[in-house]
Design a protein around this motif. Structure first.
Motif, PDB file in Angstrom:
ATOM      1  N   ILE A 158      -8.510   0.824  -0.277  1.00 37.21           N
ATOM      2  CA  ILE A 158      -7.078   1.118  -0.347  1.00 37.21           C
ATOM      3  C   ILE A 158      -6.671   1.737   0.972  1.00 37.21           C
ATOM      4  O   ILE A 158      -7.278   2.717   1.415  1.00 37.21           O
ATOM      5  CB  ILE A 158      -6.747   2.084  -1.499  1.00 37.21           C
ATOM      6  CG1 ILE A 158      -7.179   1.505  -2.850  1.00 37.21           C
ATOM      7  CG2 ILE A 158      -5.245   2.394  -1.511  1.00 37.21           C
ATOM      8  CD1 ILE A 158      -7.067   2.486  -4.006  1.00 37.21           C
TER       9      ILE A 158
ATOM     10  N   GLY B  85       0.685  -4.628  -2.616  1.00 33.07           N
ATOM     11  CA  GLY B  85      -0.123  -5.291  -3.627  1.00 33.07           C
ATOM     12  C   GLY B  85      -1.618  -5.160  -3.413  1.00 33.07           C
ATOM     13  O   GLY B  85      -2.094  -4.689  -2.375  1.00 33.07           O
ATOM     14  N   THR B  86      -2.357  -5.623  -4.409  1.00 35.31           N
ATOM     15  CA  THR B  86      -3.807  -5.663  -4.374  1.00 35.31           C
ATOM     16  C   THR B  86      -4.259  -7.104  -4.212  1.00 35.31           C
ATOM     17  O   THR B  86      -3.951  -7.950  -5.050  1.00 35.31           O
ATOM     18  CB  THR B  86      -4.410  -5.077  -5.666  1.00 35.31           C
ATOM     19  OG1 THR B  86      -4.068  -3.693  -5.749  1.00 35.31           O
ATOM     20  CG2 THR B  86      -5.916  -5.236  -5.687  1.00 35.31           C
TER      21      THR B  86
ATOM     22  N   SER C  12      -1.493  -3.416   5.239  1.00 33.13           N
ATOM     23  CA  SER C  12      -0.824  -2.160   4.875  1.00 33.13           C
ATOM     24  C   SER C  12       0.190  -1.755   5.939  1.00 33.13           C
ATOM     25  O   SER C  12       1.271  -1.255   5.620  1.00 33.13           O
ATOM     26  CB  SER C  12      -1.849  -1.048   4.663  1.00 33.13           C
ATOM     27  OG  SER C  12      -2.662  -0.873   5.806  1.00 33.13           O
TER      28      SER C  12
ATOM     29  N   LYS D 193      -1.719  -1.009   1.005  1.00 36.47           N
ATOM     30  CA  LYS D 193      -2.293  -2.254   0.507  1.00 36.47           C
ATOM     31  C   LYS D 193      -3.685  -1.961  -0.016  1.00 36.47           C
ATOM     32  O   LYS D 193      -4.333  -0.994   0.415  1.00 36.47           O
ATOM     33  CB  LYS D 193      -2.381  -3.291   1.631  1.00 36.47           C
ATOM     34  CG  LYS D 193      -2.391  -4.729   1.146  1.00 36.47           C
ATOM     35  CD  LYS D 193      -0.991  -5.205   0.758  1.00 36.47           C
ATOM     36  CE  LYS D 193      -0.985  -6.696   0.465  1.00 36.47           C
ATOM     37  NZ  LYS D 193       0.374  -7.184   0.189  1.00 36.47           N
ATOM     38  N   ALA D 194      -4.148  -2.800  -0.921  1.00 36.24           N
ATOM     39  CA  ALA D 194      -5.519  -2.686  -1.412  1.00 36.24           C
ATOM     40  C   ALA D 194      -6.163  -4.059  -1.398  1.00 36.24           C
ATOM     41  O   ALA D 194      -5.483  -5.079  -1.568  1.00 36.24           O
ATOM     42  CB  ALA D 194      -5.538  -2.105  -2.818  1.00 36.24           C
TER      43      ALA D 194
ATOM     44  N   VAL E 250      -6.725   4.204  -8.110  1.00 36.49           N
ATOM     45  CA  VAL E 250      -5.306   4.305  -7.763  1.00 36.49           C
ATOM     46  C   VAL E 250      -4.730   5.601  -8.321  1.00 36.49           C
ATOM     47  O   VAL E 250      -4.013   6.336  -7.631  1.00 36.49           O
ATOM     48  CB  VAL E 250      -4.526   3.085  -8.300  1.00 36.49           C
ATOM     49  CG1 VAL E 250      -3.022   3.286  -8.099  1.00 36.49           C
ATOM     50  CG2 VAL E 250      -4.988   1.802  -7.600  1.00 36.49           C
TER      51      VAL E 250
ATOM     52  N   TYR F 143      -0.038   6.093  -3.522  1.00 39.59           N
ATOM     53  CA  TYR F 143      -0.096   4.640  -3.414  1.00 39.59           C
ATOM     54  C   TYR F 143       0.289   4.019  -4.750  1.00 39.59           C
ATOM     55  O   TYR F 143      -0.203   4.441  -5.808  1.00 39.59           O
ATOM     56  CB  TYR F 143      -1.506   4.190  -3.031  1.00 39.59           C
ATOM     57  CG  TYR F 143      -1.717   2.692  -3.143  1.00 39.59           C
ATOM     58  CD1 TYR F 143      -1.006   1.805  -2.324  1.00 39.59           C
ATOM     59  CD2 TYR F 143      -2.599   2.159  -4.072  1.00 39.59           C
ATOM     60  CE1 TYR F 143      -1.186   0.434  -2.437  1.00 39.59           C
ATOM     61  CE2 TYR F 143      -2.792   0.787  -4.175  1.00 39.59           C
ATOM     62  CZ  TYR F 143      -2.078  -0.069  -3.371  1.00 39.59           C
ATOM     63  OH  TYR F 143      -2.250  -1.421  -3.483  1.00 39.59           O
TER      64      TYR F 143
ATOM     65  N   THR G   8       0.421   0.308  -6.601  1.00 39.42           N
ATOM     66  CA  THR G   8      -0.103  -1.040  -6.426  1.00 39.42           C
ATOM     67  C   THR G   8       0.742  -2.072  -7.158  1.00 39.42           C
ATOM     68  O   THR G   8       1.633  -1.743  -7.941  1.00 39.42           O
ATOM     69  CB  THR G   8      -1.578  -1.116  -6.877  1.00 39.42           C
ATOM     70  OG1 THR G   8      -2.156  -2.298  -6.346  1.00 39.42           O
ATOM     71  CG2 THR G   8      -1.707  -1.102  -8.398  1.00 39.42           C
TER      72      THR G   8
ATOM     73  N   VAL H 106       1.666   1.701 -10.855  1.00 38.56           N
ATOM     74  CA  VAL H 106       1.485   0.251 -10.763  1.00 38.56           C
ATOM     75  C   VAL H 106       2.783  -0.441 -11.143  1.00 38.56           C
ATOM     76  O   VAL H 106       3.521   0.020 -12.018  1.00 38.56           O
ATOM     77  CB  VAL H 106       0.319  -0.212 -11.675  1.00 38.56           C
ATOM     78  CG1 VAL H 106       0.561   0.184 -13.122  1.00 38.56           C
ATOM     79  CG2 VAL H 106       0.100  -1.703 -11.564  1.00 38.56           C
TER      80      VAL H 106
END
Length: 370
Positions: A39, A52-53, A72, A90-91, A113, A120, A122, A143
């Motif tokens: 992350i 997003g992931t 990121s 970003k992840a 997370v 952060y 996601t 999220v």
């Protein structure tokens, strides 16, 4: 061994140097579920870092780190230019989503997370879905990009494609004096969740669309969404790039626009949904010198992050759509700034994003009690 005057960096120091622009980089591992993730939080100047992931089978950890650092950073600029009060993060999850994704792995990721306490947020990206985010949400509040059944907006490709269309219309205005796409040949590379929707939008606007995807079935599905023709399928990438195009719309993974391609591309406009389209420094300058208008990727593909960001306030489809339609006006501002400053559109977009991060971020110096 170092042979110069600078001392050799230790591995940890090298990592800090690599992520020197970033506020925080977190390496996550859960052996029980097989989770390996990174992350990266680039900036929280405007608010929590949203991004997003990506779940991808990277060739090695170095490639994954490079990708998450680059992505990121791009999210900081994208969110700033889109007018969102959100920073950039970003992840990436290392692995093959078709083989390695599981409830346990996604929930383990969600706990990492959550451990960041809201720094952060996601969402879904390449290799992850809204359904995956519903699983992640069982372990974290931070999220978005969730399914409609769980109060989310569903697939963010809907507004991403709409935003890319706005970028193409704004670019056509500048390049040709009209946003009429009737009779224009537009090449869409990548027929995934963004590309296939963009194809339909373009045909509805009177364009002929040439489609290429590494998976011929995806290209065929994109053509199947359109009634009455207007879509041609390129048999391979060489044929696709050799077609006489007015617009090149890269909508697959990044890095497709190399210096070599920029020197030979027939299109007058480059505007697509992929992130990090320019493979190397100097590509936009090659395009500009050839009179090709480049629409900065993070400007025109911001519809997706606009959509998932809207969920944070309780998703309102009309509000999110109106904001995505505003990408056209933002593109006009970018192009006007580029002309006034005698710089490329990419440099103009960076300038506007950096100004906003600096000016709004500076408000944090005003202490709010409680």
């Amino acid at each position: 061994m170092s042979t110069g005057s600078e001392p050799a960096r230790r591995p940890g120091a090298e990592l800090l140097h690599r992520g020197s622009e970033h506020e925080q980089v977190v390496f996550c591992q859960d052996r029980a579920s097989g989770l390996r993730a990174i992350i990266a939080i680039h900036s929280t100047a405007l608010g929590p870092a949203l991004g997003g992931t990506r779940f991808r089978d990277y060739p090695d950890e170095e490639s994954a780190l490079q990708d998450v650092l680059r992505l990121s950073r791009g999210m900081s600029y994208k969110n700033a230019l889109a007018g969102l009060d959100l920073g950039g993060g970003k992840a990436v999850i290392l692995g093959d989503p078709a083989k390695d994704a599981s409830e346990a792995l996604l929930r383990a990721f969600g706990r990492f997370v959550e451990s960041l306490s809201g720094r952060y947020i996601t969402a879904c990206d390449v290799g992850t879905t809204s359904a995956d985010m519903d699983v992640v949400a069982r372990e974290t509040r931070h999220v978005t990009g969730r399914s409609a059944e769980h109060g989310g907006a569903g697939d963010s490709g809907v507004l991403t494609a709409l935003g890319v269309l706005q970028g193409i219309l704004a670019s056509a205005e500048l390049a040709w004096g009209s946003d009429d796409l009737t009779g224009r040949r537009i090449g869409v590379e990548g027929a995934g969740k963004v590309g296939r929707r963009l194809v339909r939008h373009l045909v509805e606007h009177g364009a002929t669309v040439v489609v290429h995807d590494v998976d011929p079935r995806a290209a065929a599905r994109a053509r199947g969404l359109v009634r009455g023709g207007g879509v041609e399928l390129a048999p391979d990438r060489e044929a696709f790039l050799g077609a006489d195009l007015d617009v090149y719309a890269p909508c697959a993974l990044g890095g497709t626009l190399t210096a070599e391609l920029a020197a030979t591309l027939s299109a007058e406009i480059v505007c697509g949904g992929a992130n990090n389209q320019l493979a190397e420094p100097g590509v936009e300058r090659i395009l500009a010198d050839r009179g090709i208008l480049y629409a900065p990727d993070y400007l025109v593909n911001a519809g997706g992050v606009i959509q998932v960001a809207d969920e944070l306030a309780g998703y309102d489809s009309a509000r999110a759509r109106a904001r995505a339609l505003g990408i056209r006006d933002t593109a006009r501002v970018v192009y006007r700034t580029a002309a006034e400053q005698c710089i490329t559109p990419g440099a103009a977009a960076d300038l506007l994003a950096e100004r906003r991060m600096a000016s709004i971020g500076a408000l944090h110096r005003i202490h709010l009690a409680g």
